[in-house]
Design an enzyme around this catalytic site. Structure first.
Site, PDB file in Angstrom:
ATOM      1  N   CYS A 246       2.746  -2.242  15.478  1.00 54.35           N
ATOM      2  CA  CYS A 246       2.707  -1.822  14.002  1.00 54.35           C
ATOM      3  C   CYS A 246       2.101  -2.987  13.238  1.00 54.35           C
ATOM      4  O   CYS A 246       2.377  -4.133  13.473  1.00 54.35           O
ATOM      5  CB  CYS A 246       4.198  -1.528  13.415  1.00 54.35           C
ATOM      6  SG  CYS A 246       4.111  -1.463  11.670  1.00 54.35           S
TER       7      CYS A 246
ATOM      8  N   GLU B 134       0.881  -1.123   0.163  1.00 56.93           N
ATOM      9  CA  GLU B 134       0.084   0.080   0.024  1.00 56.93           C
ATOM     10  C   GLU B 134       0.651   1.409  -0.058  1.00 56.93           C
ATOM     11  O   GLU B 134       2.015   1.251   0.487  1.00 56.93           O
ATOM     12  CB  GLU B 134      -0.893   0.037   1.444  1.00 56.93           C
ATOM     13  CG  GLU B 134      -2.091  -1.048   1.207  1.00 56.93           C
ATOM     14  CD  GLU B 134      -2.802  -1.079   2.458  1.00 56.93           C
ATOM     15  OE1 GLU B 134      -3.928  -1.249   2.446  1.00 56.93           O
ATOM     16  OE2 GLU B 134      -2.309  -1.088   3.658  1.00 56.93           O
TER      17      GLU B 134
ATOM     18  N   CYS C   9       8.120  -4.429  14.978  1.00 57.85           N
ATOM     19  CA  CYS C   9       7.721  -3.508  16.237  1.00 57.85           C
ATOM     20  C   CYS C   9       6.282  -3.529  16.631  1.00 57.85           C
ATOM     21  O   CYS C   9       5.518  -4.021  15.748  1.00 57.85           O
ATOM     22  CB  CYS C   9       7.796  -1.960  15.630  1.00 57.85           C
ATOM     23  SG  CYS C   9       9.264  -1.852  14.747  1.00 57.85           S
TER      24      CYS C   9
ATOM     25  N   CYS D 104       3.501   8.630   0.886  1.00 55.45           N
ATOM     26  CA  CYS D 104       4.203   7.657   1.525  1.00 55.45           C
ATOM     27  C   CYS D 104       4.054   6.185   0.957  1.00 55.45           C
ATOM     28  O   CYS D 104       3.331   5.656   0.740  1.00 55.45           O
ATOM     29  CB  CYS D 104       3.311   7.489   2.936  1.00 55.45           C
ATOM     30  SG  CYS D 104       3.759   6.253   4.092  1.00 55.45           S
TER      31      CYS D 104
ATOM     32  N   CYS E 210      -0.311   6.189  10.347  1.00 54.26           N
ATOM     33  CA  CYS E 210       0.970   5.432  10.733  1.00 54.26           C
ATOM     34  C   CYS E 210       0.715   4.164  11.415  1.00 54.26           C
ATOM     35  O   CYS E 210      -0.032   3.990  12.441  1.00 54.26           O
ATOM     36  CB  CYS E 210       1.617   6.503  11.560  1.00 54.26           C
ATOM     37  SG  CYS E 210       3.387   6.205  11.617  1.00 54.26           S
TER      38      CYS E 210
ATOM     39  N   CYS F 205       7.101  -6.891   6.883  1.00 54.97           N
ATOM     40  CA  CYS F 205       8.269  -6.302   7.503  1.00 54.97           C
ATOM     41  C   CYS F 205       8.803  -7.458   8.787  1.00 54.97           C
ATOM     42  O   CYS F 205       8.126  -7.831   9.168  1.00 54.97           O
ATOM     43  CB  CYS F 205       7.953  -4.959   8.302  1.00 54.97           C
ATOM     44  SG  CYS F 205       9.577  -4.237   8.866  1.00 54.97           S
TER      45      CYS F 205
HETATM   46  S1  SF4 Z   1       7.291   0.114  12.331  1.00 59.12           S
HETATM   47 FE1  SF4 Z   1       6.235  -1.457  11.201  1.00 59.12          FE
HETATM   48  S2  SF4 Z   1       6.967  -1.314   9.065  1.00 59.12           S
HETATM   49 FE2  SF4 Z   1       8.302   0.081  10.441  1.00 59.12          FE
HETATM   50  S3  SF4 Z   1      10.241  -1.228  10.975  1.00 59.12           S
HETATM   51 FE3  SF4 Z   1       8.794  -1.461  12.667  1.00 59.12          FE
HETATM   52  S4  SF4 Z   1       7.595  -3.471  12.098  1.00 59.12           S
HETATM   53 FE4  SF4 Z   1       8.346  -2.649  10.211  1.00 59.12          FE
END
Ligand code: SF4
Length: 368
Positions: free
Chosen positions: A125, A98, A122, A111, A341, A118
């Site tokens: 997220c 996206e 984190c 963005c 975000c 990923c």
């Molecule tokens: S915030 Fe999300 S997309 Fe960004 S590095 Fe951390 S896990 Fe990956």
């Protein structure tokens, strides 16, 4: 199945300009072809050689046989009440990624995603919770920019800023991200000034230093904690690149006059939003050319984190400001279409979706 049917012609999209020049040179073509074709690709957003009307028919037909312009389809375009647009692209191998176009006053900021999924996990997220699938190519990264550029041009508008802040960690995909940056900054590409291109990272220190040496782009670092312990729990990457080294690296980024590195700080109620956290953060950033962008967490269906109350948020900001740290609170954009975000996922949850989110463990450990 899809790979077996892959188009073998050379994809011109996403090719840095020196490479495009070499491509034409090695085929006996004139040097000016590079400028001509790249203008069509990145200023007029052409997806077919047949539309390049100032090129001779013979040249266009020859191009058609040896090259292609990849243009993954936009499977879904969602428009937020605040004007933010989220686009889901279906890539050639079926992956979904996206991008988000954010209109603000005179700015039009895109963005972009750099990875399908990923690996950094984190805990706040949604992308991280869906796991890593693969790196995106420069063609796939740049296509998001072309698509937005074309949509804006149809309304008589122009893209002004690009942020590498969508799905994925850009600095875990440096070769392809570098190729995309080349095109964004090139006079014959998008011609954007370095300060209008921002690379956001969770803190991959060597890659950040490398990129800062090679490109005059801006950096945003996802900080989210003022202690090693909290940051390691929120962002496992902190065990590889600890906070103290990260702050030192941020302080060392070469900056033009008046520019600052941005520290992104996602505020999680009861986890990292106390006055003590704010004071520790102010001490860490003292005297540095670093500004803080506070982002009250966007709740998503992977976890139980909640944003702080407006009063806690204000208190946090006031402590930073009193400590001499330039601080802004990011306006929440596109939350109604899950474009804010930390909310991007790229596709409906697939079989790789994790069964268990680490969010509850973190939230409960700070909220007894
Ligand atoms: S915030 Fe999300 S997309 Fe960004 S590095 Fe951390 S896990 Fe990956």
């Amino acid at each position: 199945m899809m790979n077996a049917m892959k188009d073998a012609r050379t994809d011109l999209k996403g090719m840095p300009l020196p490479e495009l020049e070499e491509f034409f040179r090695s085929r006996g073509k004139e040097r000016y072809r590079t400028r001509q074709v790249s203008r069509w690709l990145y200023r007029k957003f052409a997806e077919e050689f047949s539309t390049m009307t100032d090129l001779s028919r013979d040249f266009r037909e020859e191009m058609e046989t040896m090259c292609r312009i990849s243009s993954p389809p936009a499977e879904k375009v969602e428009l937020s009440l605040d004007g933010t647009e989220k686009v889901l692209f279906r890539l050639e191998d079926g992956e979904g990624v996206e991008s988000v176009l954010i209109p603000e006053k005179s700015r039009r900021t895109l963005c972009v995603s750099t990875q399908a999924g990923c690996a950094l996990s984190c805990v706040f997220c949604a992308t991280g919770a869906s796991g890593f699938r693969r790196n995106m190519t420069s063609a796939e990264i740049i296509h998001q920019v072309c698509f937005a550029g074309r949509r804006l041009a149809e309304r008589g508008e122009r893209l002004t800023n690009v942020v590498f802040m969508g799905m994925g960690e850009p600095l875990e995909n440096v070769p392809e991200v570098s190729r995309a940056i080349d095109i964004l900054l090139s006079q014959y590409g998008f011609g954007l000034a370095g300060k209008r291109v921002t690379v956001s990272t969770a803190g991959i220190i060597p890659a950040m230093r490398d990129l800062a040496d090679r490109y005059p782009v801006s950096f945003a670092v996802s900080l989210n904690a003022a202690s090693e312990e909290v940051r390691s729990r929120l962002m496992p990457v902190n065990r590889r690149y600890p906070l103290r080294d990260l702050i030192a690296a941020m302080r060392g980024i070469p900056l033009r006059n008046g520019c600052k590195v941005t520290a992104e700080y996602v505020l999680l109620s009861g986890v990292n939003d106390t006055p003590a956290d704010a004071r520790a953060l102010a001490r860490l950033l003292s005297g540095a050319r670093i500004k803080v962008n506070l982002i009250p967490v966007n709740p998503h269906d992977q976890g139980d984190f909640r944003p702080p109350s407006p009063a806690s948020e204000e208190r946090f900001r006031d402590i930073l400001v009193a400590g001499g740290v330039q601080t802004i609170t990011r306006e929440r954009r596109g939350a109604d279409i899950r474009a804010a975000c930390g909310q991007l996922r790229g596709a409906p949850a697939g079989p790789r979706e994790r069964g268990k989110s680490p969010l509850r463990a973190i939230a409960s450990s700070k909220n007894p």
